[in-house]
Every structure is written in structure tokens, then in C-alpha cells.
Write a protein that holds these residues in place. Structure first.
Motif, PDB file in Angstrom:
ATOM      1  N   LEU A  93     106.313  61.981  49.462  1.00  0.00           N
ATOM      2  CA  LEU A  93     106.502  63.194  50.249  1.00  0.00           C
ATOM      3  C   LEU A  93     105.839  64.415  49.614  1.00  0.00           C
ATOM      4  CD1 LEU A  93     110.145  62.835  51.559  1.00  0.00           C
ATOM      5  CD2 LEU A  93     108.018  62.534  52.813  1.00  0.00           C
ATOM      6  N   SER A  94     105.457  64.330  48.353  1.00  0.00           N
ATOM      7  CA  SER A  94     104.771  65.468  47.737  1.00  0.00           C
ATOM      8  C   SER A  94     103.328  65.588  48.223  1.00  0.00           C
ATOM      9  CB  SER A  94     104.802  65.341  46.216  1.00  0.00           C
ATOM     10  OG  SER A  94     103.962  64.304  45.784  1.00  0.00           O
ATOM     11  N   PHE A  95     102.808  64.565  48.882  1.00  0.00           N
ATOM     12  CA  PHE A  95     101.444  64.626  49.408  1.00  0.00           C
ATOM     13  C   PHE A  95     101.376  65.267  50.795  1.00  0.00           C
ATOM     14  CE2 PHE A  95     101.032  61.230  46.311  1.00  0.00           C
ATOM     15  CZ  PHE A  95      99.879  61.621  45.667  1.00  0.00           C
ATOM     16  N   VAL A  96     102.508  65.488  51.425  1.00  0.00           N
ATOM     17  CA  VAL A  96     102.515  66.032  52.782  1.00  0.00           C
ATOM     18  C   VAL A  96     102.120  67.514  52.828  1.00  0.00           C
ATOM     19  CG1 VAL A  96     103.948  66.422  54.814  1.00  0.00           C
ATOM     20  CG2 VAL A  96     104.147  64.287  53.567  1.00  0.00           C
ATOM     21  N   PRO A  97     102.697  68.404  52.029  1.00  0.00           N
ATOM     22  CA  PRO A  97     102.357  69.835  52.140  1.00  0.00           C
ATOM     23  C   PRO A  97     100.889  70.180  51.915  1.00  0.00           C
ATOM     24  CG  PRO A  97     104.399  69.589  50.971  1.00  0.00           C
ATOM     25  CD  PRO A  97     103.837  68.214  51.129  1.00  0.00           C
ATOM     26  N   PRO A  98     100.180  69.574  50.965  1.00  0.00           N
ATOM     27  CA  PRO A  98      98.759  69.933  50.849  1.00  0.00           C
ATOM     28  C   PRO A  98      97.942  69.627  52.106  1.00  0.00           C
ATOM     29  CG  PRO A  98      99.466  68.885  48.846  1.00  0.00           C
ATOM     30  CD  PRO A  98     100.588  68.740  49.834  1.00  0.00           C
ATOM     31  N   SER A  99      98.396  68.680  52.900  1.00  0.00           N
ATOM     32  CA  SER A  99      97.668  68.399  54.133  1.00  0.00           C
ATOM     33  C   SER A  99      97.816  69.551  55.131  1.00  0.00           C
ATOM     34  CB  SER A  99      98.158  67.095  54.761  1.00  0.00           C
ATOM     35  OG  SER A  99      99.495  67.228  55.190  1.00  0.00           O
ATOM     36  N   PHE A 100      98.910  70.308  55.053  1.00  0.00           N
ATOM     37  CA  PHE A 100      99.084  71.453  55.925  1.00  0.00           C
ATOM     38  C   PHE A 100      98.203  72.625  55.509  1.00  0.00           C
ATOM     39  CE2 PHE A 100     103.593  69.681  56.387  1.00  0.00           C
ATOM     40  CZ  PHE A 100     103.205  68.858  57.425  1.00  0.00           C
ATOM     41  N   VAL A 101      97.863  72.693  54.230  1.00  0.00           N
ATOM     42  CA  VAL A 101      97.012  73.774  53.733  1.00  0.00           C
ATOM     43  C   VAL A 101      95.615  73.677  54.337  1.00  0.00           C
ATOM     44  CG1 VAL A 101      95.978  74.770  51.653  1.00  0.00           C
ATOM     45  CG2 VAL A 101      98.305  73.947  51.597  1.00  0.00           C
ATOM     46  N   MET A 102      95.155  72.472  54.588  1.00  0.00           N
ATOM     47  CA  MET A 102      93.800  72.285  55.124  1.00  0.00           C
ATOM     48  C   MET A 102      93.619  73.021  56.444  1.00  0.00           C
ATOM     49  SD  MET A 102      92.977  68.358  54.121  1.00  0.00           S
ATOM     50  CE  MET A 102      91.255  68.493  54.450  1.00  0.00           C
ATOM     51  N   PHE A 103      94.623  72.972  57.305  1.00  0.00           N
ATOM     52  CA  PHE A 103      94.521  73.641  58.593  1.00  0.00           C
ATOM     53  C   PHE A 103      94.453  75.151  58.420  1.00  0.00           C
ATOM     54  CE2 PHE A 103      96.485  75.508  62.393  1.00  0.00           C
ATOM     55  CZ  PHE A 103      95.552  75.091  63.334  1.00  0.00           C
ATOM     56  N   LEU A 104      95.280  75.694  57.515  1.00  0.00           N
ATOM     57  CA  LEU A 104      95.275  77.135  57.268  1.00  0.00           C
ATOM     58  C   LEU A 104      93.928  77.606  56.723  1.00  0.00           C
ATOM     59  CD1 LEU A 104      98.789  77.556  55.648  1.00  0.00           C
ATOM     60  CD2 LEU A 104      98.071  78.363  57.890  1.00  0.00           C
ATOM     61  N   ILE A 105      93.365  76.822  55.823  1.00  0.00           N
ATOM     62  CA  ILE A 105      92.077  77.201  55.231  1.00  0.00           C
ATOM     63  C   ILE A 105      90.960  77.106  56.258  1.00  0.00           C
ATOM     64  CG2 ILE A 105      90.366  76.546  53.506  1.00  0.00           C
ATOM     65  CD1 ILE A 105      92.725  75.747  51.727  1.00  0.00           C
ATOM     66  N   GLN A 106      90.982  76.067  57.067  1.00  0.00           N
ATOM     67  CA  GLN A 106      89.965  75.929  58.110  1.00  0.00           C
ATOM     68  C   GLN A 106      90.077  77.078  59.113  1.00  0.00           C
ATOM     69  OE1 GLN A 106      90.223  72.282  60.267  1.00  0.00           O
ATOM     70  NE2 GLN A 106      88.246  72.555  61.242  1.00  0.00           N
ATOM     71  N   GLU A 107      91.290  77.484  59.428  1.00  0.00           N
ATOM     72  CA  GLU A 107      91.495  78.593  60.352  1.00  0.00           C
ATOM     73  C   GLU A 107      90.957  79.896  59.764  1.00  0.00           C
ATOM     74  OE1 GLU A 107      95.571  79.690  61.511  1.00  0.00           O
ATOM     75  OE2 GLU A 107      95.072  78.725  63.401  1.00  0.00           O
ATOM     76  N   ARG A 108      91.154  80.087  58.473  1.00  0.00           N
ATOM     77  CA  ARG A 108      90.646  81.297  57.828  1.00  0.00           C
ATOM     78  C   ARG A 108      89.127  81.251  57.703  1.00  0.00           C
ATOM     79  NH1 ARG A 108      92.012  82.572  51.748  1.00  0.00           N
ATOM     80  NH2 ARG A 108      90.609  80.818  51.584  1.00  0.00           N
ATOM     81  N   ALA A 109      88.554  80.068  57.382  1.00  0.00           N
ATOM     82  CA  ALA A 109      87.111  79.945  57.198  1.00  0.00           C
ATOM     83  C   ALA A 109      86.345  80.161  58.502  1.00  0.00           C
ATOM     84  CB  ALA A 109      86.770  78.575  56.615  1.00  0.00           C
ATOM     85  N   THR A 110      86.917  79.724  59.622  1.00  0.00           N
ATOM     86  CA  THR A 110      86.241  79.893  60.905  1.00  0.00           C
ATOM     87  C   THR A 110      86.514  81.252  61.539  1.00  0.00           C
ATOM     88  OG1 THR A 110      88.085  78.878  62.087  1.00  0.00           O
ATOM     89  CG2 THR A 110      86.273  77.418  61.402  1.00  0.00           C
ATOM     90  N   GLY A 111      87.444  82.004  60.977  1.00  0.00           N
ATOM     91  CA  GLY A 111      87.758  83.326  61.510  1.00  0.00           C
ATOM     92  C   GLY A 111      88.822  83.311  62.585  1.00  0.00           C
ATOM     93  N   ALA A 112      89.444  82.175  62.824  1.00  0.00           N
ATOM     94  CA  ALA A 112      90.461  82.088  63.872  1.00  0.00           C
ATOM     95  C   ALA A 112      91.690  82.925  63.523  1.00  0.00           C
ATOM     96  CB  ALA A 112      90.865  80.636  64.099  1.00  0.00           C
ATOM     97  N   LYS A 113      92.052  82.943  62.244  1.00  0.00           N
ATOM     98  CA  LYS A 113      93.204  83.749  61.843  1.00  0.00           C
ATOM     99  C   LYS A 113      92.911  85.231  62.077  1.00  0.00           C
ATOM    100  CE  LYS A 113      95.953  85.219  57.966  1.00  0.00           C
ATOM    101  NZ  LYS A 113      96.011  85.354  56.537  1.00  0.00           N
ATOM    102  N   HIS A 114      91.752  85.679  61.674  1.00  0.00           N
ATOM    103  CA  HIS A 114      91.379  87.082  61.853  1.00  0.00           C
ATOM    104  C   HIS A 114      91.360  87.447  63.338  1.00  0.00           C
ATOM    105  CE1 HIS A 114      89.504  90.931  61.135  1.00  0.00           C
ATOM    106  NE2 HIS A 114      88.527  90.612  61.977  1.00  0.00           N
ATOM    107  N   GLN A 115      90.835  86.542  64.158  1.00  0.00           N
ATOM    108  CA  GLN A 115      90.771  86.795  65.597  1.00  0.00           C
ATOM    109  C   GLN A 115      92.176  86.929  66.187  1.00  0.00           C
ATOM    110  OE1 GLN A 115      88.782  83.736  67.796  1.00  0.00           O
ATOM    111  NE2 GLN A 115      88.636  84.970  69.644  1.00  0.00           N
TER     112      GLN A 115
END
Length: 142
Positions: A9-31
Motif C-alpha cells: 500500500l505504500s506504492f499507491v500514493p506516489p501514483s497519485f503524484v503523477m497526475f498532479l505533476i502532469q496537470e502542472r506540466a501541461t498548464g491544466a492546473k494554472h488554467q
């Protein structure tokens, strides 16, 4: 078995970080923030979504406990305690991705977070094992 479950179960949270980083890298969060989304609601929505995904994992773990006939985890009061423990573990563990996503510049750097989680879990398992073994060794020498 409990050590293996916690490790898995310790491997589950880092998989959620990927979505947040991708959202920030593409500018979706800023938008979203420019369009008027409240930052508190943005993070609350992410946290709720991650918790829902985590609960799916918990349901599969409980199904596996039933499938293998682990009565220690599924019988009587133990079952409700295990479910509460998983939920509290999820609430505590899912804060890490929300807090640490700004440390990474792209989605591939999440591997560092995954590796950190792995080492942290292994060190905690080692410490727990030592805390169990050392008092037993002291009793044998007396």
C-alpha cells in the motif's frame, strides 16, 4: 502478511503524484485556477478523488483476505478494526502526494518518490523487526 500489505500500500500514493505533476506540466492546473476554481476546492477535489481510488485498492485487499481465508483479519471485531485502519492509513498517506508534488518537475521524476516510499517502508519494517527481536534476545541471555 500485515507487513506485506503495508509495503504494497505504500506504492499507491506516489501514483497519485503523477497526475498532479502532469496537470502542472501541461498548464491544466494554472488554467483551472485562472478560470476561478478556488485553490481549496481544487485540492479538496484531488484529495477526494485520490481517496476514492485508494478505497478501491482497499476493497481489493479485503477481498484477497477473504479469498485466502485469513480469519485473523476478517472475523468478528477484527474486520471493522482492519477497515478503519485502512481508511486512516489512506487519510494519512494521501497527504504526502499533495504536499510533495511541487518537488518534481515532470512525471518521470515521480520514480524518486516511489523509491523514497519503498526505502522508507523497508526501514520502518526493519525497525519494527528489531524492536521485536531485541527484547527476545535479552530474555534469552538472562
Amino acid at each position: 502478511i500485515s507487513l506485506c500489505v503495508i509495503f504494497a500500500l505504500s506504492f499507491v500514493p506516489p501514483s497519485f503524484v503523477m497526475f498532479l505533476i502532469q496537470e502542472r506540466a501541461t498548464g491544466a492546473k494554472h488554467q483551472q485556477l485562472v478560470c476561478g476554481v478556488n485553490p481549496v476546492m481544487y485540492w479538496l477535489a484531488h484529495y477526494c478523488w485520490d481517496m476514492c481510488n485508494y478505497m478501491i485498492t482497499v476493497v481489493f485487499v479485503i477481498i484477497i483476505f477473504y479469498a485466502f481465508g485469513e480469519d485473523v483479519y476478517t472475523s468478528g471485531d477484527n474486520f471493522s478494526a482492519i477497515v478503519v485502519m485502512f481508511i486512516l492509513h489512506g487519510y494519512a498517506l494521501l497527504i504526502v502526494p499533495c504536499d510533495s508534488f511541487s518537488l518534481f518537475l515532470n512525471a518521470t521524476s515521480v520514480n524518486a518518490a516511489l523509491q523514497w516510499q519503498c526505502y522508507r517502508c523497508l526501514y520502518l519494517l526493519l525497525a519494527k523487526t528489531l524492536f521485536i527481536i531485541v527484547p527476545r534476545i535479552g530474555k534469552r541471555t538472562k
